[in-house]
Each structure stands twice: as C-alpha cells, then as structure tokens.
Design a protein around this motif. Structure first.
Motif, PDB file in Angstrom:
ATOM      1  N   VAL A 269      69.638  39.229  88.905  1.00  0.00           N
ATOM      2  CA  VAL A 269      68.882  40.472  89.067  1.00  0.00           C
ATOM      3  C   VAL A 269      67.589  40.126  89.804  1.00  0.00           C
ATOM      4  CG1 VAL A 269      67.647  42.329  87.840  1.00  0.00           C
ATOM      5  CG2 VAL A 269      69.833  41.450  86.927  1.00  0.00           C
ATOM      6  N   LEU A 270      67.322  40.859  90.900  1.00  0.00           N
ATOM      7  CA  LEU A 270      66.068  40.645  91.633  1.00  0.00           C
ATOM      8  C   LEU A 270      65.126  41.812  91.360  1.00  0.00           C
ATOM      9  CD1 LEU A 270      64.437  38.964  93.712  1.00  0.00           C
ATOM     10  CD2 LEU A 270      65.503  40.360  95.505  1.00  0.00           C
ATOM     11  N   GLY A 271      64.020  41.503  90.678  1.00  0.00           N
ATOM     12  CA  GLY A 271      63.015  42.540  90.401  1.00  0.00           C
ATOM     13  C   GLY A 271      61.973  42.564  91.500  1.00  0.00           C
ATOM     14  N   GLY A 272      60.705  42.663  91.083  1.00  0.00           N
ATOM     15  CA  GLY A 272      59.632  42.661  92.066  1.00  0.00           C
ATOM     16  C   GLY A 272      58.320  43.087  91.438  1.00  0.00           C
ATOM     17  N   ALA A 273      57.237  42.517  91.916  1.00  0.00           N
ATOM     18  CA  ALA A 273      55.838  42.796  91.547  1.00  0.00           C
ATOM     19  C   ALA A 273      55.120  41.518  91.121  1.00  0.00           C
ATOM     20  CB  ALA A 273      55.672  43.863  90.487  1.00  0.00           C
TER      21      ALA A 273
ATOM     22  N   HIS B  46      67.635  56.424  91.190  1.00  0.00           N
ATOM     23  CA  HIS B  46      66.222  56.262  90.841  1.00  0.00           C
ATOM     24  C   HIS B  46      66.036  55.860  89.376  1.00  0.00           C
ATOM     25  CE1 HIS B  46      64.452  57.694  94.599  1.00  0.00           C
ATOM     26  NE2 HIS B  46      65.510  58.480  94.684  1.00  0.00           N
ATOM     27  N   GLY B  47      65.480  54.693  89.163  1.00  0.00           N
ATOM     28  CA  GLY B  47      65.096  54.250  87.823  1.00  0.00           C
ATOM     29  C   GLY B  47      63.625  54.546  87.568  1.00  0.00           C
ATOM     30  N   ASN B  48      62.941  55.097  88.569  1.00  0.00           N
ATOM     31  CA  ASN B  48      61.559  55.610  88.434  1.00  0.00           C
ATOM     32  C   ASN B  48      60.535  54.584  87.939  1.00  0.00           C
ATOM     33  OD1 ASN B  48      62.531  58.172  89.268  1.00  0.00           O
ATOM     34  ND2 ASN B  48      63.266  58.529  87.182  1.00  0.00           N
ATOM     35  N   TRP B  49      60.726  53.316  88.267  1.00  0.00           N
ATOM     36  CA  TRP B  49      59.811  52.247  87.860  1.00  0.00           C
ATOM     37  C   TRP B  49      59.623  52.243  86.330  1.00  0.00           C
ATOM     38  CZ3 TRP B  49      56.537  54.425  92.360  1.00  0.00           C
ATOM     39  CH2 TRP B  49      56.965  53.858  93.554  1.00  0.00           C
TER      40      TRP B  49
ATOM     41  N   PHE C   3      67.460  51.405  82.231  1.00  0.00           N
ATOM     42  CA  PHE C   3      68.519  51.040  81.270  1.00  0.00           C
ATOM     43  C   PHE C   3      69.670  52.041  81.397  1.00  0.00           C
ATOM     44  CE2 PHE C   3      70.581  51.271  77.112  1.00  0.00           C
ATOM     45  CZ  PHE C   3      70.767  49.931  76.807  1.00  0.00           C
ATOM     46  N   ALA C   4      69.321  53.332  81.449  1.00  0.00           N
ATOM     47  CA  ALA C   4      70.335  54.387  81.549  1.00  0.00           C
ATOM     48  C   ALA C   4      71.090  54.314  82.880  1.00  0.00           C
ATOM     49  CB  ALA C   4      69.676  55.759  81.382  1.00  0.00           C
TER      50      ALA C   4
ATOM     51  N   ASP D  46      59.615  45.920  85.881  1.00  0.00           N
ATOM     52  CA  ASP D  46      59.845  46.801  84.731  1.00  0.00           C
ATOM     53  C   ASP D  46      61.275  47.325  84.746  1.00  0.00           C
ATOM     54  OD1 ASP D  46      57.791  47.255  82.726  1.00  0.00           O
ATOM     55  OD2 ASP D  46      56.485  47.816  84.403  1.00  0.00           O
ATOM     56  N   MET D  47      61.738  47.708  85.925  1.00  0.00           N
ATOM     57  CA  MET D  47      63.132  48.170  86.023  1.00  0.00           C
ATOM     58  C   MET D  47      64.091  47.025  85.717  1.00  0.00           C
ATOM     59  SD  MET D  47      63.293  51.225  88.834  1.00  0.00           S
ATOM     60  CE  MET D  47      62.842  50.452  90.370  1.00  0.00           C
ATOM     61  N   ALA D  48      63.720  45.801  86.121  1.00  0.00           N
ATOM     62  CA  ALA D  48      64.576  44.641  85.846  1.00  0.00           C
ATOM     63  C   ALA D  48      64.729  44.435  84.340  1.00  0.00           C
ATOM     64  CB  ALA D  48      64.007  43.394  86.510  1.00  0.00           C
TER      65      ALA D  48
END
Lengths: 315, 315
Positions: free
Chosen positions: B241-245, B190-193, B199-200, B221-223
């Motif tokens: 890297v595939l993000g989203g939104a 979980h990167g929690n959006w 990053f961590a 944001d996670m991307a």
C-alpha cells in the motif's frame, strides 16, 4: 531540539554516518562564474557576503567558495570539491548547462545535496532545489509600471536582450500587462543586454521617431546606453527610462527621485544568497527545502529603494 | 556585514524608522490552524520547534505564534498581531481563504511582510512569499514509484481525497506517470482523506476484485483505513500500500522495511518551518525571499527514511 537527538539515535543505530548529526560539521561547496560583468559581479559579492554571514550564524557549517572564468575551470572546481573536500551540499550557478551537467550529476551520486541557481542543467531532475528568477513576472511588473506611469497612454520604444527564452518570457509578460492601456510600441529591437548595442539602437530610434514618451530598456546596462544616447541627442520629449535588474547606480537614482529613472524592477544577483541560505537551512533544521523557488521581481520605487541599495556591491 | 552599516546610514538619513536597522528588534507573527487532525498536528509541532530554533539563532527576532480552531479566531489573532504587537512580518496558513483575505490585506497595508503557506487567499498578489506543496509532483512521484515497484505491471485500486483541485492535480500526475506501464486501475473512489471512509471504500474493492496487486491510498490516513480493511478481510494477494504525506508511523514502517509499506511520498507539514525560516532570512539578511516556493514531494525509502522521521511530532 529534542526530536533531533532521538532521530539521530535512530540514525546511528541504522549505521548512517555520524556526519548526519545536528551539530556535526558539514561542508557546503559554492561554485559560481567569476565576476566578468555587472550582474555576475553583484552575484559574487552576495555569495561572499552570505558565506561570511552563515559561517558566523552556523559554526557547524564550512563553506568552500570557488569562482570560475570558464566552464572547464568550473568543472574542475566541482570535481575537486567532491574528491578532496567531501562536500555535503553543492550550490552551483552553471556557467553553461551542457558541460556542467555531468560533474553535478557526479556530485549528486556522491551523496551531496544539489542546489542549482538561475540556469538549469541539460538533464532534468538532478537538483534537489532550483532557485531562479521570474522572467514573466519581470516583464509583467515592468508593463504594469509603464501603464501606471503613463495613465493617458503614450508612445514608447523597447530594447530587448539577447534572443533567448528568458527575453521572450519577459517581453510577453510586458506586452500582456500593457494590453488595452493605449500604449503604442513604436519599435522593439535587440540591445543584447549590452550598453554599446543599446546606445546604437536608441540612436536609431531617436532619429526615426520625433516623439517618444518613455523607454522600456528592460535592463539597467541597456538603460545606461539608452540614457547616453538621449543625452547626446539632447532630446527632451522622453519622460523616463525603465531599466531592470537592480544595478546600484539605478537604485540610487530611484532613491534620489531622479525623474528620468523613477523606478526599477529587480532580477536580483542576490538570488545566490537565497540559494545558499536555503541550502544551509536544509542542513541545520528539519525544514524541507527541496523544490523550486522562483524569486519574484519587485518594483523599486523611492519608498522602498533603500532596501535594495547595496553601495558596497559592485553592481 | 559592512554594507549594512552604510545602507542603514542612508536609510536613517532618509528618515526611515530605526526599526529597519540590521540588529533592530523585529516581530514575526505566525498564525496557523489548531492541531485538529494529524497533518495539522505535525504543522503545529514544526511551527513551534522552528520558532524555538530561530529565537536562539536570531536573538533580534521575536515571534508571536497563535493557533486558531476556527476562521474567526484566526481573524482576531491577526488583527491583534497588527494592532498591539506591530508585527514586521506575518506567516499565515489560512484556515479558509475567504474570511482571511481582508485581515491579511490589512496586515500588508500596515507595512508587514506577508508569507502565505499551503492555502492561497481569495485575492491574488497580497502575499510577498507563497510557500506551497507540489500536488502534481506528489502524484508523479507516487506513480513513478508504483511503476517501478510493479515492473511487470499489475492491477491496482486507488483512493482519492476530497474532490478538490489538489486531488485532481495529484491524480493527473499519477496517471501520467504510469502511462504505458501496464498498470490497470480497477477502481478509483473518494476516501476523502479519512480513515473510516477509506476503510469502507477498501472493503468494497476487496469484495469486488479477487486479485489486487497494490493500492495507491495516496494519503497516510487513508492508508491506515486501507490496511485495516485488508487485515480484516485476511487478503494475501495485495503486495503493498502506498500512502503519502509522511506520517511518522508510516515513515517508521518504511524505515523498518515493512513489506506492506515499502515507501511513502512527502507532503510535509514541516513546510510551515520552511516558510518561517525564509521569512526570518528575509528580515536578517539581504537575500531576496519574495516569490513562490513550491516544496518538492520526495520519495521516502528505507535508505533515506531516517531523515524524514520525527518521533516527537504528533504526525
């Protein structure tokens, strides 16, 4: 809006045709079955009225509205819209799924936005937007009304439509909504969304059952047949008939507080209007309109009937 | 349109207030959370732009737009719209479901049309129209892209959002779409959006796995966090890297054919625009707009990115 100008400068820089500009002229094709029966007549009326409304509201949009009395005419209509009118969007209520799937796929391949209404195509994923009625909700609203109108419970008869998934979903929604409400379904036969068939089914019910409290006709055309059979038999035990769809004669009776038609449940032919309006919004604004819009079935009562009464519509 | 005049003559005869007339002035309240983070910032931008657009298109409509930085402010906003502005319709994106349910119920009881966006209320059936994103579809589109971009299969890592139904639906849709495609998920945390959390998480993945072909960051944001971790580590094995939104910086990179961000999947903050547009259509036309509109998640590629790029939006 400012962001459009900027976005469009970029669009043009990328070599996208000038037709993508905000105020650019765009052509919307609307292809529907001809007004062969009541509901389709209403659908034709609302399609025409919406095109007239939107041509005034959005002068940058041009509409091509065609009606077809058989699937092959509808195939030709759509092929013509793509080849000679270069439509930017197509709103289609398919006559039948199978023969229309290829032509709509071709319209999509030409770059047109695709909005499908009411009946799906044979291949999933072609349309950008799907606008449909809510059959389980239609049954649920009808069942909830029945339970509320018969607070002590009662004996009812049900007329079903043509055997289809649509009919099954409606009946399941109805049955679930009357569970535990002390409502006994004496009989449940297919009136096939037809007045004459429903007249015959209701005659049969009337001869079989000496006491009937109410009828779920489940459709306004079937309700017309049911009412005629009740009148012919001179039966006074039946308190009311609940149809469905929103036929103007039935909505008028609800509005006039006719005790036999105290309510109706919508399955609006005006859903074609919603489909055309949303397609237009997608062309003139940045609002996303892809997806699936299930139009809710609404209970019509004397309080809200005026909002659902369109005397100029044939349905 | 002629039928309106007739319908309205009837309406007036029935004693319904004159406000029901076609060209009558109507007030639409729009209540949304303030722009506390990226997606909400985009949502605020599109709400404002849509109100400005529609005030020009439909001079008979007046809009009251309020933004709230906490639920109690939003409750006050809505109570005020009902008590002093006598709104005919409310478009609300609830800050939280629980505290907003009562006030929206009261708005409904006052006779206002209710459109709820994105987050549901605690009690079902209050809203006339529900406009929401498609979380299973968001996951499916992302998974289908992943499978297509890695035709031979490959090793990927996944970042999940805050543990919620939304996140579960997205991940399930993704997993189903990559079934049988020879794609191995090395890790799923979980990167929690959140950029910093992501990053961590990505730093941890990079130290654990010497070979990673691609990342499903599942959110833009996670991307951002993921890309920073990859750059800091100097890793060259990760193809994309595939993000989203649909964050504008990411859409711009897709448009510019940045190899690391070859695509994006929409979960558009502009859904607030769709909700406001549909509510307006319901007030000015006979098109039925009650029901449930699930806005589809669309794959953004270099070919269509210009249509999803809004440089003036903060998101």
């Amino acid at each position: 809006m400012k962001h459009f100008a900027t976005a469009m400068a970029l669009t043009l820089a990328l070599g996208v045709p000038a037709v993508a500009q905000e105020a650019a002229h765009k052509v919307v094709g609307v292809s529907i079955p001809a007004a062969t029966h009541g509901w389709a007549g209403g659908m034709n009326y609302f399609a025409q009225a919406t095109v007239e409304r939107l041509e005034k509201v959005y002068p940058q949009l041009e509409f091509v509205l065609t009606t077809a009395s058989d699937p092959s005419k509808q195939v030709n209509d759509i092929e013509d819209m793509v080849a000679t009118r270069h439509i930017d969007a197509l709103v289609v209520l398919p006559f039948e799924s199978e023969p229309l799937t290829g032509p709509v796929q071709n319209a999509k391949a030409s770059g047109a936005w695709i909005t499908v209404v009411d009946r799906g195509l044979s291949v999933p994923g072609i349309e950008d937007l799907y606008v449909a009625g809510d059959n389980p909700g239609f049954g649920r609203e009808s069942g909830e009304y029945m339970a509320q109108a018969l607070p002590e419970g009662g004996k009812i008869v049900v007329l079903r439509g043509i055997p289809t998934t649509i009919d099954n979903e409606r009946v399941e929604g109805f049955q679930k909504a009357i569970e535990g409400k002390n409502i006994e379904i004496l009989g449940m036969e297919h009136g096939n969304w037809n007045r004459d068939d429903s007249f015959a089914v209701m005659q049969d019910y009337l001869s079989k059952y000496p006491q009937i409290d109410a009828v779920w006709a489940s459709d306004d055309d079937m309700a017309v047949g049911v009412l005629a059979a009740i009148e012919a038999a001179g039966r006074k035990d039946i308190k009311f008939v609940l149809g469905g769809a929103g036929m103007k004669e039935m909505v008028k009776r609800v509005m006039d507080k006719d005790a036999m038609i105290p309510a109706d449940v919508t399955y609006p032919p005006a859903m074609i209007a919603t489909a055309i309006e949303l397609t237009a919004v997608g062309l003139v604004s940045p609002a996303p309109v892809s997806g699936r819009f299930v139009i809710g079935s609404v209970l019509i009562t004397p309080e809200n009937a005026a909002s659902y009464y369109f005397p100029d519509s044939p349905f």
